[in-house]
Design a protein around this motif. Structure first.
Motif, short mmCIF file in Angstrom:
data_model
loop_
_atom_site.label_atom_id
_atom_site.label_comp_id
_atom_site.label_asym_id
_atom_site.label_seq_id
_atom_site.Cartn_x
_atom_site.Cartn_y
_atom_site.Cartn_z
N ILE A 166 0.82 -1.22 0.00
CA ILE A 166 0.00 0.00 0.00
C ILE A 166 0.85 1.26 0.00
CG2 ILE A 166 -1.80 1.28 1.25
CD1 ILE A 166 -2.82 -1.45 2.28
N LYS A 198 6.56 -1.13 0.28
CA LYS A 198 6.26 -1.72 -1.02
C LYS A 198 7.53 -2.17 -1.73
CE LYS A 198 4.02 -0.73 -5.45
NZ LYS A 198 3.24 0.26 -6.24
N GLY A 224 -3.22 -2.76 -6.92
CA GLY A 224 -2.11 -3.17 -6.08
C GLY A 224 -2.02 -4.68 -5.94
N TRP A 277 -6.74 0.55 2.12
CA TRP A 277 -6.35 1.09 0.82
C TRP A 277 -7.01 2.46 0.60
CZ3 TRP A 277 -2.99 -1.37 -2.61
CH2 TRP A 277 -2.66 -2.70 -2.31
N SER A 336 -7.50 1.26 -6.25
CA SER A 336 -6.07 1.15 -5.91
C SER A 336 -5.79 -0.22 -5.29
CB SER A 336 -5.64 2.26 -4.96
OG SER A 336 -6.27 2.14 -3.70
N ALA A 337 -6.76 -0.75 -4.55
CA ALA A 337 -6.61 -2.09 -3.97
C ALA A 337 -6.54 -3.13 -5.07
CB ALA A 337 -7.76 -2.39 -3.02
#
Length: 258
Positions: free
Chosen positions: A75, A80, A117, A108, A113-114
């Motif tokens: 995240i 990351k 990702g 998130w 975006s989740a």
């Protein structure tokens, strides 16, 4: 406390790093009457979010037979980059890569975006474990019980895709075969940690004998073991205290109707 719990259970905790300024993240779990749960998280930033690539113990990572990871560490930076570097080091050293996306939407910035990702490192994995809810999320609402929908998530290098279905057991998909293994019927108290117990069960079997991936009969036996790990975990409260020993799982497989 958590580091000591690992040590007490004969888990090598040499790779743990402590941050002098940030605290360990907290997860508040609300239980519904049927034992299902909802999460609220207290972090921002917590120590895990601040892990840096140079803090990784690559010697430990390179010795691993299996490298298991989730998506929460994707995240924010610097975690990351540390996550991706660790996964690449494990893959280059010949480890089997195992992925449990472990969708936790509140962590998130957005649902999109989740999704991005989680899928960004999808093709790294040799083994992926997902839930029905996660299939629906990743395919933007498609039917998680449709084999054709599940197959869309199968990438060319994947060796095994596992779909957990709670008390109903699990489905498995490889390039050569697919099927379902029934769950173990128990009285459900708290489902927290059941997915992790299932993953621990199947990975422990694979670590002992990687050739299970090519033998459907023996793979099914290993998944019965994993299902029992998850089932025994939901009989107790909490994630770590409820985890069963290997012997407890073997006893359950003899005594409980599958």
């Amino acid at each position: 406390m958590l580091a000591d719990i690992l040590k007490e259970n004969n888990v090598n905790n040499q790779g743990i790093r402590f941050d002098p300024g940030a605290r360990t993240a907290l997860a508040f779990v609300t239980l519904k009457s049927d034992g299902e749960r909802e999460f609220m998280f207290y972090r921002n930033p917590s120590a895990d979010m601040l892990l840096q690539e140079e803090e990784l113990d690559l010697d430990i990572i390179k010795k691993a037979k299996i490298f298991h990871y989730g998506s929460i560490s994707l995240i924010t930076e610097p975690c990351k980059s540390a996550h991706i570097a660790a996964a690449k080091a494990a893959r280059d050293a010949g480890a089997l890569l195992s992925y449990d996306p472990n969708l936790r939407l509140p962590l998130w910035p957005s649902a999109e975006s989740a999704r991005e990702g989680i899928l960004s490192i999808w093709d790294f994995a040799d083994i992926i474990k997902i839930s029905e809810e996660e299939i629906t999320f990743l395919t933007k609402g498609e039917d998680p019980y449709d084999d054709n929908v599940v197959r869309k998530l199968f990438h060319p290098n994947l060796k095994l895709l596992l779909v957990t279905e709670g008390p109903d057991g699990c489905r498995y998909y490889s390039k050569e075969f697919h099927g379902r293994v029934s769950g173990v019927k128990v009285d459900q108290v708290d489902t927290t940690g059941a997915g992790d117990a299932f993953v621990a069960g199947i990975l422990s079997q694979l670590a002992a004998d990687i050739s299970l991936l090519q033998d459907e009969g023996r793979l099914r036996d290993a998944l019965k073991f994993a299902n029992a790990c998850g089932a025994l975990t939901v009989m107790g409260r909490g994630a770590i205290p409820a985890l069963p020993t290997r012997q407890a799982v073997l006893d359950a497989l003899v005594n409980i109707v599958v």
